[in-house]
Design an enzyme around this catalytic site. Sequence first.
Site, PDB file in Angstrom:
ATOM      1  N   CYS A  62      -3.238  22.952  19.160  1.00 35.16           N
ATOM      2  CA  CYS A  62      -2.922  23.277  20.545  1.00 35.16           C
ATOM      3  C   CYS A  62      -2.335  22.056  21.248  1.00 35.16           C
ATOM      4  CB  CYS A  62      -4.179  23.776  21.259  1.00 35.16           C
ATOM      5  SG  CYS A  62      -3.841  24.554  22.841  1.00 35.16           S
ATOM      6  N   GLU A  63      -1.201  21.585  20.734  1.00 38.63           N
ATOM      7  CA  GLU A  63      -0.495  20.433  21.276  1.00 38.63           C
ATOM      8  C   GLU A  63       0.997  20.650  21.076  1.00 38.63           C
ATOM      9  OE1 GLU A  63      -1.532  17.703  22.805  1.00 38.63           O
ATOM     10  OE2 GLU A  63      -3.700  17.964  22.559  1.00 38.63           O
ATOM     11  N   ARG A  76       1.087  10.950  11.825  1.00 41.14           N
ATOM     12  CA  ARG A  76       2.161   9.975  11.994  1.00 41.14           C
ATOM     13  C   ARG A  76       3.355  10.502  12.809  1.00 41.14           C
ATOM     14  NH1 ARG A  76       4.935   8.132   8.305  1.00 41.14           N
ATOM     15  NH2 ARG A  76       5.232   6.039   9.167  1.00 41.14           N
ATOM     16  N   GLY A  81       0.841  -1.198   0.000  1.00 39.19           N
ATOM     17  CA  GLY A  81       0.000   0.000   0.000  1.00 39.19           C
ATOM     18  C   GLY A  81       0.867   1.236   0.000  1.00 39.19           C
ATOM     19  N   ARG A  82       1.616   1.413   1.114  1.00 36.86           N
ATOM     20  CA  ARG A  82       2.501   2.562   1.273  1.00 36.86           C
ATOM     21  C   ARG A  82       3.478   2.698   0.102  1.00 36.86           C
ATOM     22  NH1 ARG A  82       4.862   4.062   6.508  1.00 36.86           N
ATOM     23  NH2 ARG A  82       4.154   2.002   7.171  1.00 36.86           N
TER      24      ARG A  82
END
Length: 472
Positions: A395-396, A364, A319-320
Amino acid sequence: MVTAHDPAQALAPDWLAVPDDANDLADLVWPASARRDDDGVLVVGGMRATDLVERFGTPVLLLDEQDVRDRAERTERAFRAATARHGGEARVYYAGKAFLTSDVVRWMLAAGLNVDVCSRGELETALAAGAPADRIGFHGNNKSATELERAIAAGVGTIIVDSEIEIERIGAIAERLGARQRVLVRVRSGVHADTHEFLATAHEDQKFGFSLDEAERAVARIRQLASIEFVGLHCHIGSQIFGVDGFRESASRVLALHERLLAGGDIPLLNLGGGFGIAYTRADDPAPIEELADGIVDAVAEQCAARGIAVPTLAFEPGRSIVGPAGVTLYEVGTTKPVAVETPTGSAERLYVSVDGGMSDNVRPALYGAQYSARLASRRGDGAPALVRVVGMHCESGDVVVDHEFLPGDVAPGDLVAVASTGAYSAAMSSNYNHVPRPPVVAVRDGEARVILRGETIDDLLARDTGLGRDA
Protein backbone atom coordinates in the site's frame (compact mmCIF):
# COMPACT_ATOMS: atom_id res chain seq x y z
CA MET A 1 2.24 -1.96 -27.25
CA VAL A 2 5.37 0.01 -28.03
CA THR A 3 7.43 0.23 -31.17
CA ALA A 4 10.50 2.30 -31.86
CA HIS A 5 8.25 5.10 -33.20
CA ASP A 6 5.42 4.76 -30.70
CA PRO A 7 4.77 7.85 -28.54
CA ALA A 8 4.99 5.62 -25.45
CA GLN A 9 8.73 5.55 -26.08
CA ALA A 10 8.72 9.10 -24.71
CA LEU A 11 8.04 7.57 -21.28
CA ALA A 12 11.15 5.40 -21.40
CA PRO A 13 14.50 6.72 -20.14
CA ASP A 14 17.23 7.31 -22.70
CA TRP A 15 19.21 4.29 -21.59
CA LEU A 16 16.34 1.86 -22.23
CA ALA A 17 16.10 0.86 -25.88
CA VAL A 18 13.25 -1.10 -27.42
CA PRO A 19 14.56 -4.67 -27.60
CA ASP A 20 14.41 -6.73 -30.77
CA ASP A 21 13.14 -9.55 -28.57
CA ALA A 22 11.51 -8.84 -25.21
CA ASN A 23 12.26 -12.44 -24.19
CA ASP A 24 16.04 -12.27 -24.49
CA LEU A 25 18.36 -12.59 -21.50
CA ALA A 26 21.04 -9.91 -21.61
CA ASP A 27 24.61 -10.96 -20.94
CA LEU A 28 26.03 -9.92 -17.53
CA VAL A 29 22.55 -9.17 -16.15
CA TRP A 30 21.40 -12.77 -15.64
CA PRO A 31 23.13 -15.66 -13.83
CA ALA A 32 25.68 -17.62 -15.84
CA SER A 33 23.37 -20.64 -16.06
CA ALA A 34 20.23 -18.72 -17.10
CA ARG A 35 18.59 -19.81 -20.35
CA ARG A 36 15.21 -20.68 -21.83
CA ASP A 37 14.20 -24.26 -22.52
CA ASP A 38 12.31 -25.48 -25.57
CA ASP A 39 9.03 -24.36 -23.99
CA GLY A 40 10.37 -20.85 -23.37
CA VAL A 41 10.52 -21.36 -19.59
CA LEU A 42 13.37 -19.67 -17.74
CA VAL A 43 15.93 -22.15 -16.40
CA VAL A 44 18.43 -21.25 -13.66
CA GLY A 45 20.89 -23.74 -12.21
CA GLY A 46 19.29 -26.45 -14.30
CA MET A 47 15.87 -25.86 -12.70
CA ARG A 48 12.76 -24.65 -14.52
CA ALA A 49 11.09 -21.60 -13.02
CA THR A 50 7.67 -23.22 -13.21
CA ASP A 51 8.86 -26.29 -11.30
CA LEU A 52 10.50 -24.15 -8.63
CA VAL A 53 7.35 -22.10 -8.14
CA GLU A 54 5.29 -25.26 -7.84
CA ARG A 55 7.57 -26.36 -4.98
CA PHE A 56 8.30 -23.08 -3.23
CA GLY A 57 5.58 -20.65 -4.28
CA THR A 58 6.08 -16.98 -5.04
CA PRO A 59 7.82 -14.73 -4.40
CA VAL A 60 10.99 -16.81 -4.24
CA LEU A 61 14.60 -15.67 -4.55
CA LEU A 62 16.77 -18.10 -6.52
CA LEU A 63 20.52 -18.11 -6.07
CA ASP A 64 22.69 -19.78 -8.69
CA GLU A 65 25.11 -21.49 -6.31
CA GLN A 66 27.73 -22.35 -8.92
CA ASP A 67 27.72 -18.78 -10.19
CA VAL A 68 28.34 -17.46 -6.66
CA ARG A 69 31.17 -19.93 -6.10
CA ASP A 70 32.74 -19.15 -9.46
CA ARG A 71 32.58 -15.39 -8.90
CA ALA A 72 34.18 -15.76 -5.47
CA GLU A 73 37.02 -17.88 -6.84
CA ARG A 74 37.52 -15.56 -9.82
CA THR A 75 37.70 -12.52 -7.55
CA GLU A 76 40.21 -14.16 -5.22
CA ARG A 77 42.38 -15.22 -8.18
CA ALA A 78 42.23 -11.77 -9.75
CA PHE A 79 43.49 -9.91 -6.68
CA ARG A 80 46.10 -12.50 -5.79
CA ALA A 81 47.46 -12.42 -9.34
CA ALA A 82 47.47 -8.62 -9.43
CA THR A 83 49.39 -8.29 -6.16
CA ALA A 84 51.76 -11.16 -7.00
CA ARG A 85 52.98 -9.22 -10.06
CA HIS A 86 54.29 -6.62 -7.63
CA GLY A 87 55.69 -9.14 -5.15
CA GLY A 88 52.83 -8.61 -2.71
CA GLU A 89 49.88 -10.43 -1.24
CA ALA A 90 46.11 -9.93 -1.20
CA ARG A 91 43.29 -10.84 1.14
CA VAL A 92 39.72 -10.87 -0.07
CA TYR A 93 36.87 -10.54 2.42
CA TYR A 94 33.31 -11.29 1.37
CA ALA A 95 31.10 -8.39 2.51
CA GLY A 96 28.40 -10.30 4.37
CA LYS A 97 25.99 -7.37 4.41
CA ALA A 98 25.15 -8.14 0.77
CA PHE A 99 23.62 -11.50 1.71
CA LEU A 100 24.71 -13.88 4.46
CA THR A 101 23.71 -17.38 5.42
CA SER A 102 25.72 -20.29 6.76
CA ASP A 103 25.85 -21.79 3.27
CA VAL A 104 27.19 -18.57 1.78
CA VAL A 105 29.87 -18.41 4.49
CA ARG A 106 30.98 -21.95 3.64
CA TRP A 107 31.02 -21.18 -0.10
CA MET A 108 33.27 -18.18 0.57
CA LEU A 109 35.66 -20.12 2.79
CA ALA A 110 35.91 -22.87 0.20
CA ALA A 111 36.83 -20.25 -2.41
CA GLY A 112 39.63 -18.93 -0.18
CA LEU A 113 37.86 -15.77 0.96
CA ASN A 114 37.58 -14.33 4.45
CA VAL A 115 34.35 -12.84 5.80
CA ASP A 116 33.49 -9.23 6.63
CA VAL A 117 30.67 -8.68 9.16
CA CYS A 118 29.10 -5.55 10.64
CA SER A 119 26.72 -6.75 13.37
CA ARG A 120 26.44 -9.32 16.15
CA GLY A 121 24.03 -11.33 14.00
CA GLU A 122 26.41 -11.46 11.05
CA LEU A 123 29.30 -12.32 13.38
CA GLU A 124 27.38 -15.18 14.98
CA THR A 125 26.28 -16.49 11.58
CA ALA A 126 29.87 -16.57 10.34
CA LEU A 127 31.14 -18.28 13.50
CA ALA A 128 28.27 -20.80 13.55
CA ALA A 129 29.00 -21.67 9.92
CA GLY A 130 32.55 -22.59 10.86
CA ALA A 131 34.46 -19.48 9.83
CA PRO A 132 37.74 -19.30 11.77
CA ALA A 133 37.55 -16.17 13.90
CA ASP A 134 40.90 -14.93 12.63
CA ARG A 135 39.43 -14.82 9.10
CA ILE A 136 36.69 -12.38 10.13
CA GLY A 137 36.79 -8.59 9.93
CA PHE A 138 34.30 -6.67 12.09
CA HIS A 139 32.90 -3.34 10.83
CA GLY A 140 30.42 -0.83 12.22
CA ASN A 141 30.25 2.76 13.39
CA ASN A 142 28.45 1.93 16.65
CA LYS A 143 29.65 -1.44 17.91
CA SER A 144 28.35 -1.99 21.42
CA ALA A 145 30.54 -3.07 24.32
CA THR A 146 28.73 -6.42 24.26
CA GLU A 147 29.48 -6.91 20.56
CA LEU A 148 33.11 -5.96 20.99
CA GLU A 149 33.54 -8.27 23.95
CA ARG A 150 32.11 -11.17 21.95
CA ALA A 151 34.35 -10.39 18.98
CA ILE A 152 37.52 -10.02 21.04
CA ALA A 153 36.80 -13.11 23.12
CA ALA A 154 36.17 -15.10 19.94
CA GLY A 155 39.51 -13.99 18.50
CA VAL A 156 38.22 -11.98 15.54
CA GLY A 157 41.10 -11.24 13.17
CA THR A 158 40.60 -7.49 12.78
CA ILE A 159 38.22 -4.89 14.13
CA ILE A 160 37.81 -1.80 11.96
CA VAL A 161 37.94 1.14 14.37
CA ASP A 162 35.51 3.96 13.64
CA SER A 163 35.77 6.45 16.51
CA GLU A 164 37.92 7.60 19.43
CA ILE A 165 35.36 6.21 21.87
CA GLU A 166 35.70 2.81 20.24
CA ILE A 167 39.47 2.86 20.66
CA GLU A 168 39.10 3.23 24.42
CA ARG A 169 36.33 0.65 24.50
CA ILE A 170 38.39 -1.95 22.64
CA GLY A 171 41.47 -1.21 24.70
CA ALA A 172 39.65 -1.70 28.00
CA ILE A 173 37.88 -4.90 26.93
CA ALA A 174 41.01 -6.45 25.42
CA GLU A 175 43.04 -5.61 28.52
CA ARG A 176 40.42 -7.18 30.77
CA LEU A 177 40.32 -10.32 28.62
CA GLY A 178 44.11 -10.56 28.45
CA ALA A 179 44.04 -10.16 24.67
CA ARG A 180 45.86 -7.99 22.14
CA GLN A 181 43.34 -7.04 19.49
CA ARG A 182 44.41 -6.27 15.93
CA VAL A 183 42.67 -3.21 14.47
CA LEU A 184 42.41 -1.19 11.29
CA VAL A 185 41.57 2.50 11.38
CA ARG A 186 38.86 3.53 8.95
CA VAL A 187 39.56 6.79 7.16
CA ARG A 188 37.60 9.11 4.91
CA SER A 189 39.82 9.96 1.97
CA GLY A 190 37.53 12.67 0.62
CA VAL A 191 36.84 10.55 -2.48
CA HIS A 192 33.36 9.30 -3.19
CA ALA A 193 32.75 7.06 -6.20
CA ASP A 194 29.43 6.08 -7.72
CA THR A 195 29.16 3.98 -10.89
CA HIS A 196 31.67 5.46 -13.40
CA GLU A 197 32.11 8.87 -11.73
CA PHE A 198 33.87 10.04 -8.58
CA LEU A 199 34.03 13.23 -6.55
CA ALA A 200 37.13 14.34 -4.69
CA THR A 201 36.77 16.86 -1.87
CA ALA A 202 38.70 17.90 1.20
CA HIS A 203 36.14 16.42 3.59
CA GLU A 204 33.23 14.01 3.51
CA ASP A 205 30.13 14.64 5.57
CA GLN A 206 29.27 11.09 6.64
CA LYS A 207 29.15 8.91 9.69
CA PHE A 208 31.97 6.48 8.96
CA GLY A 209 35.60 6.74 9.96
CA PHE A 210 38.14 9.49 10.63
CA SER A 211 39.32 12.29 8.40
CA LEU A 212 42.91 11.89 7.26
CA ASP A 213 44.06 14.40 9.88
CA GLU A 214 42.00 12.81 12.66
CA ALA A 215 43.37 9.38 11.77
CA GLU A 216 46.90 10.36 12.74
CA ARG A 217 45.74 11.19 16.27
CA ALA A 218 43.71 7.98 16.43
CA VAL A 219 46.69 5.85 15.43
CA ALA A 220 48.90 7.65 17.94
CA ARG A 221 46.44 6.80 20.71
CA ILE A 222 46.18 3.16 19.62
CA ARG A 223 49.95 2.83 19.70
CA GLN A 224 49.91 3.95 23.32
CA LEU A 225 47.68 1.02 24.32
CA ALA A 226 49.36 -2.33 24.94
CA SER A 227 46.11 -4.23 24.39
CA ILE A 228 45.62 -3.01 20.80
CA GLU A 229 47.80 -3.65 17.77
CA PHE A 230 47.49 -1.19 14.87
CA VAL A 231 47.90 -3.16 11.64
CA GLY A 232 46.69 -0.76 8.95
CA LEU A 233 44.25 1.66 7.40
CA HIS A 234 40.86 1.01 5.86
CA CYS A 235 39.07 3.13 3.26
CA HIS A 236 35.80 2.47 1.42
CA ILE A 237 34.86 5.01 -1.24
CA GLY A 238 31.38 3.95 -2.36
CA SER A 239 29.27 1.34 -4.09
CA GLN A 240 28.37 0.16 -7.58
CA ILE A 241 31.71 1.44 -8.95
CA PHE A 242 32.54 0.59 -12.57
CA GLY A 243 36.09 1.95 -12.96
CA VAL A 244 39.40 2.44 -11.15
CA ASP A 245 39.81 6.24 -11.17
CA GLY A 246 38.18 6.76 -7.77
CA PHE A 247 40.27 3.98 -6.23
CA ARG A 248 43.43 5.50 -7.72
CA GLU A 249 42.77 8.94 -6.26
CA SER A 250 41.74 7.55 -2.89
CA ALA A 251 44.78 5.26 -2.70
CA SER A 252 47.05 8.23 -3.36
CA ARG A 253 45.60 10.13 -0.41
CA VAL A 254 45.55 7.17 1.96
CA LEU A 255 49.10 6.14 1.06
CA ALA A 256 50.33 9.63 1.92
CA LEU A 257 48.95 9.04 5.42
CA HIS A 258 50.33 5.48 5.44
CA GLU A 259 53.79 6.85 4.65
CA ARG A 260 53.65 9.37 7.50
CA LEU A 261 52.50 6.71 9.95
CA LEU A 262 55.39 4.40 9.05
CA ALA A 263 57.62 6.62 11.18
CA GLY A 264 55.89 5.13 14.22
CA GLY A 265 56.21 1.48 13.23
CA ASP A 266 55.41 -1.16 10.65
CA ILE A 267 52.00 -1.12 8.93
CA PRO A 268 51.46 -4.48 7.26
CA LEU A 269 47.95 -4.03 5.81
CA LEU A 270 45.95 -1.62 3.66
CA ASN A 271 42.25 -2.36 3.11
CA LEU A 272 40.72 -0.52 0.14
CA GLY A 273 37.17 -1.78 0.67
CA GLY A 274 34.84 -2.94 -2.06
CA GLY A 275 31.96 -1.46 -3.99
CA PHE A 276 32.64 -3.10 -7.35
CA GLY A 277 29.62 -2.64 -9.61
CA ILE A 278 27.43 -5.12 -11.46
CA ALA A 279 25.04 -4.92 -14.41
CA TYR A 280 21.43 -4.43 -13.36
CA THR A 281 20.37 -3.49 -16.89
CA ARG A 282 21.84 -4.01 -20.35
CA ALA A 283 22.95 -0.34 -20.26
CA ASP A 284 25.37 -1.09 -17.41
CA ASP A 285 28.92 -1.96 -18.41
CA PRO A 286 31.02 -2.83 -15.34
CA ALA A 287 34.69 -3.59 -15.83
CA PRO A 288 35.71 -7.26 -15.45
CA ILE A 289 37.08 -8.00 -11.99
CA GLU A 290 40.51 -8.78 -13.44
CA GLU A 291 40.67 -5.30 -14.99
CA LEU A 292 39.63 -3.68 -11.71
CA ALA A 293 42.13 -5.73 -9.71
CA ASP A 294 45.00 -4.92 -12.04
CA GLY A 295 44.14 -1.22 -12.20
CA ILE A 296 43.75 -0.76 -8.45
CA VAL A 297 46.85 -2.74 -7.49
CA ASP A 298 48.96 -1.09 -10.20
CA ALA A 299 47.92 2.32 -8.88
CA VAL A 300 48.92 1.36 -5.33
CA ALA A 301 52.24 -0.06 -6.50
CA GLU A 302 53.02 3.11 -8.48
CA GLN A 303 52.28 5.30 -5.47
CA CYS A 304 54.41 3.12 -3.19
CA ALA A 305 57.31 3.17 -5.65
CA ALA A 306 57.12 6.95 -5.95
CA ARG A 307 57.26 7.25 -2.17
CA GLY A 308 59.99 4.64 -1.76
CA ILE A 309 57.89 2.42 0.51
CA ALA A 310 56.99 -1.25 0.34
CA VAL A 311 53.61 -2.34 -0.99
CA PRO A 312 51.61 -3.53 2.03
CA THR A 313 49.37 -6.56 1.96
CA LEU A 314 46.21 -5.33 0.23
CA ALA A 315 42.72 -6.30 1.35
CA PHE A 316 39.42 -5.92 -0.49
CA GLU A 317 35.77 -6.41 0.50
CA PRO A 318 33.53 -7.31 -2.47
CA GLY A 319 29.97 -8.42 -1.75
CA ARG A 320 27.51 -7.31 -4.42
CA SER A 321 29.84 -8.31 -7.28
CA ILE A 322 30.00 -11.88 -5.98
CA VAL A 323 26.42 -12.63 -5.01
CA GLY A 324 24.36 -9.99 -6.85
CA PRO A 325 24.33 -11.29 -10.44
CA ALA A 326 23.57 -14.84 -9.25
CA GLY A 327 20.15 -13.90 -7.84
CA VAL A 328 16.78 -14.02 -9.60
CA THR A 329 13.45 -13.27 -7.91
CA LEU A 330 10.31 -14.94 -9.27
CA TYR A 331 6.90 -13.32 -8.86
CA GLU A 332 3.42 -14.13 -10.11
CA VAL A 333 1.48 -11.48 -12.01
CA GLY A 334 -1.82 -10.63 -10.36
CA THR A 335 -3.18 -7.79 -12.49
CA THR A 336 -2.20 -5.64 -15.45
CA LYS A 337 -3.50 -2.13 -16.05
CA PRO A 338 -2.80 0.33 -18.86
CA VAL A 339 -2.30 3.88 -17.60
CA ALA A 340 -2.50 6.92 -19.85
CA VAL A 341 0.31 9.42 -19.22
CA GLU A 342 0.57 12.94 -20.57
CA THR A 343 3.73 13.70 -22.55
CA PRO A 344 5.05 16.92 -24.14
CA THR A 345 3.69 15.75 -27.49
CA GLY A 346 0.35 14.36 -26.34
CA SER A 347 -0.26 11.22 -24.34
CA ALA A 348 1.15 7.72 -24.11
CA GLU A 349 0.35 4.50 -22.37
CA ARG A 350 2.35 2.61 -19.80
CA LEU A 351 1.33 -0.89 -18.74
CA TYR A 352 1.41 -1.47 -14.98
CA VAL A 353 2.15 -5.10 -14.10
CA SER A 354 1.37 -5.91 -10.46
CA VAL A 355 3.13 -8.83 -8.79
CA ASP A 356 2.79 -10.60 -5.44
CA GLY A 357 5.88 -9.11 -3.79
CA GLY A 358 7.52 -5.72 -3.83
CA MET A 359 9.31 -3.40 -1.46
CA SER A 360 9.21 -5.90 1.41
CA ASP A 361 11.47 -8.29 -0.51
CA ASN A 362 13.45 -5.67 -2.47
CA VAL A 363 13.43 -2.14 -1.07
CA ARG A 364 16.27 -0.81 -3.26
CA PRO A 365 14.04 0.67 -6.00
CA ALA A 366 11.98 2.55 -3.40
CA LEU A 367 14.99 3.52 -1.30
CA TYR A 368 17.55 4.40 -3.97
CA GLY A 369 15.64 4.54 -7.24
CA ALA A 370 17.58 1.43 -8.26
CA GLN A 371 16.90 0.03 -11.73
CA TYR A 372 16.42 -3.66 -12.50
CA SER A 373 15.67 -5.90 -15.48
CA ALA A 374 12.70 -8.25 -15.82
CA ARG A 375 11.53 -11.00 -18.15
CA LEU A 376 8.63 -13.40 -18.41
CA ALA A 377 9.75 -16.63 -16.77
CA SER A 378 6.90 -19.12 -17.34
CA ARG A 379 6.79 -18.85 -21.12
CA ARG A 380 8.08 -16.98 -24.14
CA GLY A 381 5.81 -14.02 -24.79
CA ASP A 382 4.30 -13.52 -28.23
CA GLY A 383 3.36 -9.86 -28.00
CA ALA A 384 5.40 -6.96 -29.31
CA PRO A 385 7.53 -5.20 -26.69
CA ALA A 386 5.40 -3.08 -24.35
CA LEU A 387 6.74 -0.47 -21.97
CA VAL A 388 5.84 -1.68 -18.48
CA ARG A 389 6.35 -0.76 -14.86
CA VAL A 390 6.45 -3.80 -12.60
CA VAL A 391 4.97 -2.82 -9.24
CA GLY A 392 4.44 -4.55 -5.93
CA MET A 393 1.37 -5.32 -3.86
CA HIS A 394 2.12 -2.98 -0.97
CA CYS A 395 0.00 0.00 0.00
CA GLU A 396 2.58 2.52 -1.22
CA SER A 397 2.69 4.41 -4.51
CA GLY A 398 6.48 4.08 -4.40
CA ASP A 399 6.30 0.29 -4.29
CA VAL A 400 8.06 -0.23 -7.60
CA VAL A 401 9.90 -3.44 -8.46
CA VAL A 402 11.16 -2.51 -11.95
CA ASP A 403 10.64 1.11 -12.94
CA HIS A 404 11.21 0.86 -16.70
CA GLU A 405 11.23 -2.31 -18.78
CA PHE A 406 9.96 -3.78 -22.03
CA LEU A 407 8.04 -7.03 -21.69
CA PRO A 408 5.98 -8.87 -24.29
CA GLY A 409 2.70 -7.02 -24.63
CA ASP A 410 0.68 -10.17 -23.94
CA VAL A 411 1.88 -10.37 -20.31
CA ALA A 412 -1.15 -11.44 -18.28
CA PRO A 413 -2.34 -12.52 -14.83
CA GLY A 414 -0.86 -15.87 -13.85
CA ASP A 415 2.39 -15.32 -15.73
CA LEU A 416 5.65 -15.56 -13.83
CA VAL A 417 7.97 -12.56 -13.98
CA ALA A 418 11.65 -12.91 -13.15
CA VAL A 419 13.71 -9.96 -11.89
CA ALA A 420 17.46 -10.30 -12.39
CA SER A 421 20.50 -9.38 -10.25
CA THR A 422 18.67 -9.59 -6.92
CA GLY A 423 21.24 -11.69 -5.06
CA ALA A 424 22.65 -8.71 -3.15
CA TYR A 425 20.65 -6.62 -0.67
CA SER A 426 17.22 -8.01 -1.56
CA ALA A 427 16.91 -10.66 1.14
CA ALA A 428 19.40 -8.79 3.33
CA MET A 429 17.19 -5.67 3.45
CA SER A 430 13.81 -7.40 3.39
CA SER A 431 11.06 -6.56 5.86
CA ASN A 432 7.56 -7.47 6.98
CA TYR A 433 5.97 -4.25 5.78
CA ASN A 434 2.18 -4.62 5.53
CA HIS A 435 2.64 -7.83 7.55
CA VAL A 436 3.95 -9.67 4.51
CA PRO A 437 6.08 -12.75 5.25
CA ARG A 438 9.59 -12.67 3.84
CA PRO A 439 10.12 -15.15 0.97
CA PRO A 440 12.51 -18.09 0.95
CA VAL A 441 15.93 -18.10 -0.68
CA VAL A 442 16.57 -21.24 -2.72
CA ALA A 443 19.98 -22.31 -3.99
CA VAL A 444 19.90 -24.00 -7.40
CA ARG A 445 22.74 -26.01 -8.87
CA ASP A 446 23.04 -28.85 -11.38
CA GLY A 447 19.31 -29.46 -11.54
CA GLU A 448 18.80 -29.52 -7.78
CA ALA A 449 17.26 -26.98 -5.43
CA ARG A 450 17.37 -26.53 -1.68
CA VAL A 451 16.17 -23.84 0.71
CA ILE A 452 19.07 -21.98 2.32
CA LEU A 453 16.90 -19.37 4.04
CA ARG A 454 13.45 -20.44 5.12
CA GLY A 455 10.52 -18.32 4.05
CA GLU A 456 8.24 -16.95 6.74
CA THR A 457 4.60 -17.84 7.26
CA ILE A 458 1.65 -15.92 8.63
CA ASP A 459 2.02 -18.02 11.77
CA ASP A 460 5.57 -16.70 12.15
CA LEU A 461 4.26 -13.15 12.06
CA LEU A 462 1.46 -13.82 14.52
CA ALA A 463 3.86 -15.59 16.89
CA ARG A 464 5.64 -12.29 17.54
CA ASP A 465 2.45 -10.53 18.60
CA THR A 466 2.40 -10.94 22.37
CA GLY A 467 -1.15 -9.65 22.60
CA LEU A 468 -2.63 -12.69 20.88
CA GLY A 469 -3.94 -15.27 23.31
CA ARG A 470 -4.01 -12.74 26.13
CA ASP A 471 -7.18 -11.31 27.57
CA ALA A 472 -7.88 -7.72 26.59
